[in-house]
Design an enzyme around this catalytic site. Structure first.
Site, PDB file in Angstrom:
ATOM      1  CB  ILE A   7     -12.638   9.416   4.879  1.00 35.82           C
ATOM      2  CG1 ILE A   7     -13.822   9.729   4.002  1.00 35.82           C
ATOM      3  CG2 ILE A   7     -11.774   8.025   4.226  1.00 35.82           C
ATOM      4  CD1 ILE A   7     -13.006  10.336   2.613  1.00 35.82           C
ATOM      5  CG  ASP A  58      -4.097   4.503  17.698  1.00 39.38           C
ATOM      6  OD1 ASP A  58      -5.030   3.684  17.177  1.00 39.38           O
ATOM      7  OD2 ASP A  58      -3.082   4.299  17.779  1.00 39.38           O
ATOM      8  CG  ASN A  85      -9.367   3.461   3.968  1.00 40.67           C
ATOM      9  OD1 ASN A  85      -9.092   2.653   3.357  1.00 40.67           O
ATOM     10  ND2 ASN A  85      -8.364   4.256   4.468  1.00 40.67           N
ATOM     11  CE1 TYR A 151      -5.035  -6.415   6.245  1.00 39.81           C
ATOM     12  CE2 TYR A 151      -4.842  -8.036   4.396  1.00 39.81           C
ATOM     13  CZ  TYR A 151      -5.102  -6.535   4.940  1.00 39.81           C
ATOM     14  OH  TYR A 151      -5.734  -5.653   4.174  1.00 39.81           O
ATOM     15  CE  LYS A 155      -8.513  -5.085   5.858  1.00 40.62           C
ATOM     16  NZ  LYS A 155      -9.128  -3.956   5.857  1.00 40.62           N
ATOM     17  CB  VAL A 184      -4.139  -0.838  -3.514  1.00 40.73           C
ATOM     18  CG1 VAL A 184      -4.566   0.203  -3.955  1.00 40.73           C
ATOM     19  CG2 VAL A 184      -5.583  -1.696  -3.669  1.00 40.73           C
TER      20      VAL A 184
HETATM   21  P1  NDP Z   1      -1.918   2.864   3.809  1.00 40.75           P
HETATM   22  O1  NDP Z   1      -0.947   2.621   4.623  1.00 40.75           O
HETATM   23  O2  NDP Z   1      -1.427   3.694   2.505  1.00 40.75           O
HETATM   24  O3  NDP Z   1      -2.964   3.401   4.689  1.00 40.75           O
HETATM   25  C1  NDP Z   1      -3.652   3.167   5.877  1.00 40.75           C
HETATM   26  C2  NDP Z   1      -4.431   4.417   6.573  1.00 40.75           C
HETATM   27  O4  NDP Z   1      -4.922   3.716   7.799  1.00 40.75           O
HETATM   28  C3  NDP Z   1      -3.563   5.565   7.068  1.00 40.75           C
HETATM   29  O5  NDP Z   1      -4.166   6.807   6.569  1.00 40.75           O
HETATM   30  C4  NDP Z   1      -3.282   5.459   8.127  1.00 40.75           C
HETATM   31  O6  NDP Z   1      -3.243   6.847   8.991  1.00 40.75           O
HETATM   32  C5  NDP Z   1      -4.648   4.615   8.819  1.00 40.75           C
HETATM   33  N1  NDP Z   1      -4.189   3.990   9.966  1.00 40.75           N
HETATM   34  C6  NDP Z   1      -3.705   2.735  10.290  1.00 40.75           C
HETATM   35  N2  NDP Z   1      -3.570   2.426  11.595  1.00 40.75           N
HETATM   36  C7  NDP Z   1      -4.485   3.275  12.174  1.00 40.75           C
HETATM   37  C8  NDP Z   1      -4.870   3.644  13.529  1.00 40.75           C
HETATM   38  N3  NDP Z   1      -4.113   2.859  14.599  1.00 40.75           N
HETATM   39  N4  NDP Z   1      -5.617   4.630  13.911  1.00 40.75           N
HETATM   40  C9  NDP Z   1      -6.108   5.401  12.964  1.00 40.75           C
HETATM   41  N5  NDP Z   1      -5.639   5.367  11.629  1.00 40.75           N
HETATM   42  C10 NDP Z   1      -4.952   4.268  11.326  1.00 40.75           C
HETATM   43  O7  NDP Z   1      -2.831   1.650   3.406  1.00 40.75           O
HETATM   44  P2  NDP Z   1      -3.975   1.347   2.202  1.00 40.75           P
HETATM   45  O8  NDP Z   1      -4.383   2.738   1.805  1.00 40.75           O
HETATM   46  O9  NDP Z   1      -3.590   0.212   1.146  1.00 40.75           O
HETATM   47  O10 NDP Z   1      -5.131   0.758   3.135  1.00 40.75           O
HETATM   48  C11 NDP Z   1      -6.314   1.197   3.586  1.00 40.75           C
HETATM   49  C12 NDP Z   1      -7.222   0.171   3.863  1.00 40.75           C
HETATM   50  O11 NDP Z   1      -7.470  -0.754   2.522  1.00 40.75           O
HETATM   51  C13 NDP Z   1      -6.807  -0.789   4.889  1.00 40.75           C
HETATM   52  O12 NDP Z   1      -7.922  -1.307   5.818  1.00 40.75           O
HETATM   53  C14 NDP Z   1      -6.447  -2.015   4.254  1.00 40.75           C
HETATM   54  O13 NDP Z   1      -6.452  -3.126   4.904  1.00 40.75           O
HETATM   55  C15 NDP Z   1      -7.246  -2.206   2.913  1.00 40.75           C
HETATM   56  N6  NDP Z   1      -6.862  -2.717   1.696  1.00 40.75           N
HETATM   57  C16 NDP Z   1      -5.434  -2.361   1.206  1.00 40.75           C
HETATM   58  C17 NDP Z   1      -5.106  -3.119   0.150  1.00 40.75           C
HETATM   59  C18 NDP Z   1      -3.775  -2.945  -0.429  1.00 40.75           C
HETATM   60  O14 NDP Z   1      -3.170  -3.876  -1.207  1.00 40.75           O
HETATM   61  N7  NDP Z   1      -2.972  -1.644  -0.423  1.00 40.75           N
HETATM   62  C19 NDP Z   1      -5.751  -4.255  -0.523  1.00 40.75           C
HETATM   63  C20 NDP Z   1      -6.987  -4.445   0.146  1.00 40.75           C
HETATM   64  C21 NDP Z   1      -7.634  -3.820   1.069  1.00 40.75           C
HETATM   65  P3  NDP Z   1      -2.299   7.259  10.168  1.00 40.75           P
HETATM   66  O15 NDP Z   1      -1.276   6.209  10.043  1.00 40.75           O
HETATM   67  O16 NDP Z   1      -2.046   8.680  10.008  1.00 40.75           O
HETATM   68  O17 NDP Z   1      -2.954   6.705  11.389  1.00 40.75           O
HETATM   69  C1  8X3 Z   2      -4.297  -6.177   0.867  1.00 42.94           C
HETATM   70  C2  8X3 Z   2      -4.276  -7.240  -0.298  1.00 42.94           C
HETATM   71  O1  8X3 Z   2      -3.115  -9.400  -0.982  1.00 42.94           O
HETATM   72  O2  8X3 Z   2      -1.916  -8.051   0.593  1.00 42.94           O
HETATM   73  O3  8X3 Z   2      -5.539  -6.592   1.647  1.00 42.94           O
HETATM   74  O4  8X3 Z   2      -3.884  -9.262   1.456  1.00 42.94           O
HETATM   75  S1  8X3 Z   2      -3.130  -8.535   0.196  1.00 42.94           S
END
Ligand code: NDP
Ligand code: 8X3
Length: 250
Positions: A7, A58, A85, A151, A155, A184
């Site tokens: 993951i 990263d 993710n 963004y 996606k 979310v």
């Molecule tokens: P968070 O910010 O809570 O989590 C993002 C995760 O991505 C963290 O664990 C972070 O870990 C990791 N990450 C970010 N940049 C890097 C990098 N350069 N290298 C490695 N890891 C990275 O956001 P979400 O849980 O909400 O987001 C997770 C996924 O879900 C994303 O792809 C997002 O686009 C998608 N998503 C989110 C939505 C929302 O509304 N929240 C809706 C739809 C999709 P660390 O910083 O430790 O590296």
């Molecule tokens: C995250 C949902 O609506 O902020 O992908 O783009 S939104």
């Protein structure tokens, strides 16, 4: 047979909730992220439930990504499930006012990073003729909203890559699907607004999805029988009808 899942983005939000859901169900875990101290804490908690290996890189760093996954210890080398993710939005600006560093971050992490991780994992899946890949897209991969421009593009790319993977990996019996959530409540908006207080208002006045809601759906997808593949799931909270239509309390 016990399966192993890798993951990305497991330090927060959807990735972290998925790690907990998988651990509860006995799935062995390879958890990735940049924040090592968080990975250590999660590993400590989850190793009471399952075997956990952590990888600290990263996803923008091609060499580090490929090396980390290539050099997994023998008992974690067979990856059955990949959850792509890791990702974020950076900024919310009209295209004429956008920041080039934000654009780079979104394309480099959400698109290229996903490809690097997949490149490291897929060859062993094709060799074994089995595996399951779930890419975390977004409702932003299905429609474009004001100021979402890059963004949303990143996606939309995730969705195209998912479809491409499903087609190209079809001869190998590998399942590929996308889970596309709407809003979310995670650290997503803190990252998008770089800690600015506007992040506090994003989820006000309605009940957004929780990370656990998405993790439940991801677990449902990976626990279907071998002949069933959930190819593309769009999920919203009840208050959300589209990217721009959200029923909020006054
Ligand atoms: P968070 O910010 O809570 O989590 C993002 C995760 O991505 C963290 O664990 C972070 O870990 C990791 N990450 C970010 N940049 C890097 C990098 N350069 N290298 C490695 N890891 C990275 O956001 P979400 O849980 O909400 O987001 C997770 C996924 O879900 C994303 O792809 C997002 O686009 C998608 N998503 C989110 C939505 C929302 O509304 N929240 C809706 C739809 C999709 P660390 O910083 O430790 O590296
Ligand atoms: C995250 C949902 O609506 O902020 O992908 O783009 S939104």
């Amino acid at each position: 047979m016990t399966r192993t899942a890798l993951i990305t983005g497991a330090t927060s939000g959807i990735g972290k909730a998925t790690a907990y859901e998988f651990a509860k169900n006995g799935i062995r875990l390879i958890l990735c992220g940049r924040r090592l101290e968080r990975l250590n804490i999660i590993q400590k908690e989850l190793k009471l439930l399952t075997d956990v290996h952590i990888l600290n890189f990263d996803v923008r760093n091609k060499q580090a990504t490929l090396a980390a996954i290539d050099n997994l210890p023998d008992n974690f080398k067979t990856i059955d499930i990949l959850i792509n993710n890791a990702g974020n939005a950076h900024g919310l600006d009209a295209i004429n006012e956008g920041n080039i560093d934000d654009w780079d971050a979104m394309i480099d992490i959400n698109v290229k990073g996903l490809l690097y991780v997949s490149k490291a994992v897929i060859p062993k899946m094709t060799e074994r003729k089995s595996g399951h890949i779930i890419n975390i897209g977004s409702s932003a991969g299905k429609e474009v909203y004001p100021k979402g421009n890059v963004y949303c593009a990143s996606k939309h790319a995730v969705l195209a890559i998912t479809e491409g993977m499903r087609i190209d990996l079809n001869p190998y019996g590998i399942k590929v699907g996308a889970v596309n959530p709407g809003m979310v409540e995670t650290e997503f908006s803190e990252v998008r607004f770089k800690g600015d207080t506007s992040a506090n208002n994003v989820y006000k006045g309605f009940k957004a999805l929780e990370a656990k809601d998405v993790a439940d759906v991801i677990y449902f997808a990976i626990s279907r029988p071998p002949h069933v593949n959930l190819a593309d799931i769009l999920m919203f909270c009840t208050a959300q009808a589209s990217s721009t239509i959200i029923k909020k309390e006054a």
